[in-house]
Design a protein around this motif. Structure first.
Motif, PDB file in Angstrom:
ATOM      1  N   HIS A 227       8.116   6.600  -7.972  1.00  0.00           N
ATOM      2  CA  HIS A 227       9.440   7.242  -7.995  1.00  0.00           C
ATOM      3  C   HIS A 227      10.348   6.550  -9.005  1.00  0.00           C
ATOM      4  N   LEU A 228      10.315   5.206  -9.030  1.00  0.00           N
ATOM      5  CA  LEU A 228      11.135   4.461  -9.993  1.00  0.00           C
ATOM      6  C   LEU A 228      10.685   4.740 -11.420  1.00  0.00           C
ATOM      7  N   ILE A 229       9.366   4.800 -11.639  1.00  0.00           N
ATOM      8  CA  ILE A 229       8.858   5.096 -12.983  1.00  0.00           C
ATOM      9  C   ILE A 229       9.349   6.461 -13.446  1.00  0.00           C
ATOM     10  N   SER A 230       9.286   7.421 -12.553  1.00  0.00           N
ATOM     11  CA  SER A 230       9.727   8.773 -12.899  1.00  0.00           C
ATOM     12  C   SER A 230      11.226   8.803 -13.188  1.00  0.00           C
ATOM     13  N   GLN A 231      12.012   8.070 -12.401  1.00  0.00           N
ATOM     14  CA  GLN A 231      13.458   8.067 -12.599  1.00  0.00           C
ATOM     15  C   GLN A 231      13.836   7.364 -13.898  1.00  0.00           C
ATOM     16  N   LEU A 232      13.175   6.230 -14.192  1.00  0.00           N
ATOM     17  CA  LEU A 232      13.519   5.469 -15.394  1.00  0.00           C
ATOM     18  C   LEU A 232      13.111   6.195 -16.670  1.00  0.00           C
ATOM     19  N   THR A 233      12.105   7.053 -16.585  1.00  0.00           N
ATOM     20  CA  THR A 233      11.652   7.803 -17.773  1.00  0.00           C
ATOM     21  C   THR A 233      12.164   9.240 -17.757  1.00  0.00           C
ATOM     22  N   PHE A 234      13.103   9.533 -16.862  1.00  0.00           N
ATOM     23  CA  PHE A 234      13.709  10.863 -16.751  1.00  0.00           C
ATOM     24  C   PHE A 234      12.656  11.946 -16.537  1.00  0.00           C
ATOM     25  N   GLY A 235      11.621  11.590 -15.745  1.00  0.00           N
ATOM     26  CA  GLY A 235      10.603  12.557 -15.374  1.00  0.00           C
ATOM     27  C   GLY A 235       9.516  12.786 -16.398  1.00  0.00           C
ATOM     28  N   HIS A 236       9.540  12.048 -17.513  1.00  0.00           N
ATOM     29  CA  HIS A 236       8.526  12.244 -18.544  1.00  0.00           C
ATOM     30  C   HIS A 236       7.224  11.508 -18.242  1.00  0.00           C
ATOM     31  N   VAL A 237       7.299  10.448 -17.432  1.00  0.00           N
ATOM     32  CA  VAL A 237       6.109   9.660 -17.097  1.00  0.00           C
ATOM     33  C   VAL A 237       5.955   9.649 -15.589  1.00  0.00           C
ATOM     34  N   HIS A 238       4.751   9.943 -15.122  1.00  0.00           N
ATOM     35  CA  HIS A 238       4.457   9.912 -13.695  1.00  0.00           C
ATOM     36  C   HIS A 238       3.384   8.854 -13.447  1.00  0.00           C
ATOM     37  N   GLY A 239       3.651   7.972 -12.518  1.00  0.00           N
ATOM     38  CA  GLY A 239       2.724   6.885 -12.235  1.00  0.00           C
ATOM     39  C   GLY A 239       1.420   7.376 -11.636  1.00  0.00           C
ATOM     40  N   PRO A 240       0.360   6.605 -11.794  1.00  0.00           N
ATOM     41  CA  PRO A 240      -0.953   7.004 -11.256  1.00  0.00           C
ATOM     42  C   PRO A 240      -1.056   6.726  -9.759  1.00  0.00           C
ATOM     43  N   ASP A 241      -2.146   7.133  -9.197  1.00  0.00           N
ATOM     44  CA  ASP A 241      -2.474   6.777  -7.820  1.00  0.00           C
ATOM     45  C   ASP A 241      -3.108   5.388  -7.876  1.00  0.00           C
ATOM     46  N   TRP A 242      -2.276   4.360  -7.797  1.00  0.00           N
ATOM     47  CA  TRP A 242      -2.647   3.008  -8.189  1.00  0.00           C
ATOM     48  C   TRP A 242      -3.922   2.506  -7.522  1.00  0.00           C
TER      49      TRP A 242
ATOM     50  N   THR B 196       0.833  -1.204   0.000  1.00  0.00           N
ATOM     51  CA  THR B 196       0.000   0.000   0.000  1.00  0.00           C
ATOM     52  C   THR B 196       0.864   1.249   0.000  1.00  0.00           C
ATOM     53  N   PHE B 197       1.930   1.217   0.777  1.00  0.00           N
ATOM     54  CA  PHE B 197       2.866   2.343   0.782  1.00  0.00           C
ATOM     55  C   PHE B 197       3.601   2.444  -0.551  1.00  0.00           C
ATOM     56  N   LEU B 198       3.957   1.298  -1.136  1.00  0.00           N
ATOM     57  CA  LEU B 198       4.657   1.322  -2.421  1.00  0.00           C
ATOM     58  C   LEU B 198       3.785   1.905  -3.525  1.00  0.00           C
ATOM     59  N   TYR B 199       2.465   1.672  -3.441  1.00  0.00           N
ATOM     60  CA  TYR B 199       1.541   2.099  -4.480  1.00  0.00           C
ATOM     61  C   TYR B 199       1.065   3.539  -4.322  1.00  0.00           C
ATOM     62  N   GLN B 200       1.456   4.223  -3.258  1.00  0.00           N
ATOM     63  CA  GLN B 200       1.022   5.601  -3.084  1.00  0.00           C
ATOM     64  C   GLN B 200       1.538   6.485  -4.214  1.00  0.00           C
ATOM     65  N   ARG B 201       0.860   7.617  -4.410  1.00  0.00           N
ATOM     66  CA  ARG B 201       1.261   8.520  -5.504  1.00  0.00           C
ATOM     67  C   ARG B 201       2.719   8.936  -5.369  1.00  0.00           C
ATOM     68  N   THR B 202       3.180   9.107  -4.128  1.00  0.00           N
ATOM     69  CA  THR B 202       4.584   9.486  -3.889  1.00  0.00           C
ATOM     70  C   THR B 202       5.398   8.294  -3.428  1.00  0.00           C
ATOM     71  N   GLY B 203       4.916   7.076  -3.708  1.00  0.00           N
ATOM     72  CA  GLY B 203       5.590   5.868  -3.262  1.00  0.00           C
ATOM     73  C   GLY B 203       6.768   5.486  -4.135  1.00  0.00           C
TER      74      GLY B 203
END
Length: 279
Positions: free
Chosen positions: A123-138, A112-119
């Motif tokens: 964070h990994l999705i944002s880092q791997l896409t160099f900030g171009h993709v932001h994950g949803p509030d799962w 649940t903590f991993l899936y948070q918007r700021t989880g």
């Protein structure tokens, strides 16, 4: 000598089943000064007209249809990998099995903590896409909540079925592999004509156990989403327990439980028929 086992079987299985059948025909409530009254088939008619039940049923089938092949297939791949006689293989067997012995409640809270918007996942999705993709509030998005629970459930349970597959792999006679090597069979041919037929009994057990566990989805939903958002993760078991305890409608919850029992029994019988040994 068998009396303790018979007593426990009666207490935790036979009596609850009989009570479920009896209460299904009443308007019994969990806590009420008014005695329960016989209502006939009213609860069954309510069930047939309940849109929430059909949504929970679809979610249950969706979860089972995805997790059975995904978890079973991934567990088989891991079993094939750790079946090799190489140095350090026991370390990987242990690593893959650790989530199984961890409480599902603890795992659900952690994810649940991993899936948070700021989880961590976003964070990994944002880092791997160099900030171009932001994950949803799962867990708060109806389109991603159930896939998120499926991913977590596969991670937690794949190690158990890996061990089952591994046990099945180690019962296949080595002579069959030696004969296949002499005939010049490739790895795929060896798997399809030696390994897969040799796992007949094992795959039947794995298929049925994963399916029953999938239909019994509750803990993850109860901890992570409480059936939401918009009932997108509500399941038959979760609805039955919420109806019986939160809404105190024991009679109606008994009908939902009976429907779940018939559902699991029918699916198990079909699976057993399809995976039976044929002459």
């Amino acid at each position: 000598m068998v009396s303790p086992a018979v007593f426990l079987l009666m207490l935790f299985f036979v009596i609850p089943v009989v009570l479920t059948f009896a209460l299904a025909f009443t308007n019994a409530r969990l806590v009420s000064p008014v005695p329960a009254q016989f209502t006939g088939l009213q609860n069954f008619r309510t069930l047939l007209d309940d849109p929430e039940f059909y949504k929970s049923l679809r979610n249950t089938f969706y979860f089972a249809a995805v997790i059975v092949p995904l978890q079973g297939g991934l567990a088989l791949v891991l079993a094939l990998l750790v079946n090799a006689k190489i140095k350090g293989v026991n370390f990987f067997r242990t690593i893959y099995f650790i989530p199984v012995v961890t409480s599902m409640v603890v795992v659900s809270i952690m994810w649940t903590f991993l899936y948070q918007r700021t989880g961590l996942i976003n964070h990994l999705i944002s880092q791997l896409t160099f900030g171009h993709v932001h994950g949803p509030d799962w867990l708060n998005n109806p389109s991603t909540a159930m896939p998120a629970i499926i991913l977590m459930s596969v991670w937690q349970g794949v190690g158990f079925h890996m061990i089952i597959w591994l046990a099945g792999l180690q019962t296949i006679p080595k002579d069959l592999y030696e004969a296949a090597d002499i005939d010049g069979a490739t790895r795929w041919v060896r798997f399809w004509y030696v390994t897969w037929p040799g796992l007949r009994a094992t795959r039947t057990f794995v298929l049925i156990t994963i399916t029953i566990a999938a239909f019994g989805l509750f803990t993850q939903v109860n901890v992570m989403t409480q059936g939401g958002p918009l009932d997108s993760t509500s399941t038959v078991i979760y609805q039955a327990l919420r109806t019986g305890y939160a809404q105190q409608q024991i009679g109606y919850a008994s009908v939902i439980s009976l429907a779940f029992f018939v559902l699991v029994l029918a699916v198990s019988l079909v699976q057993r028929f399809l995976t039976r040994e044929k002459d």
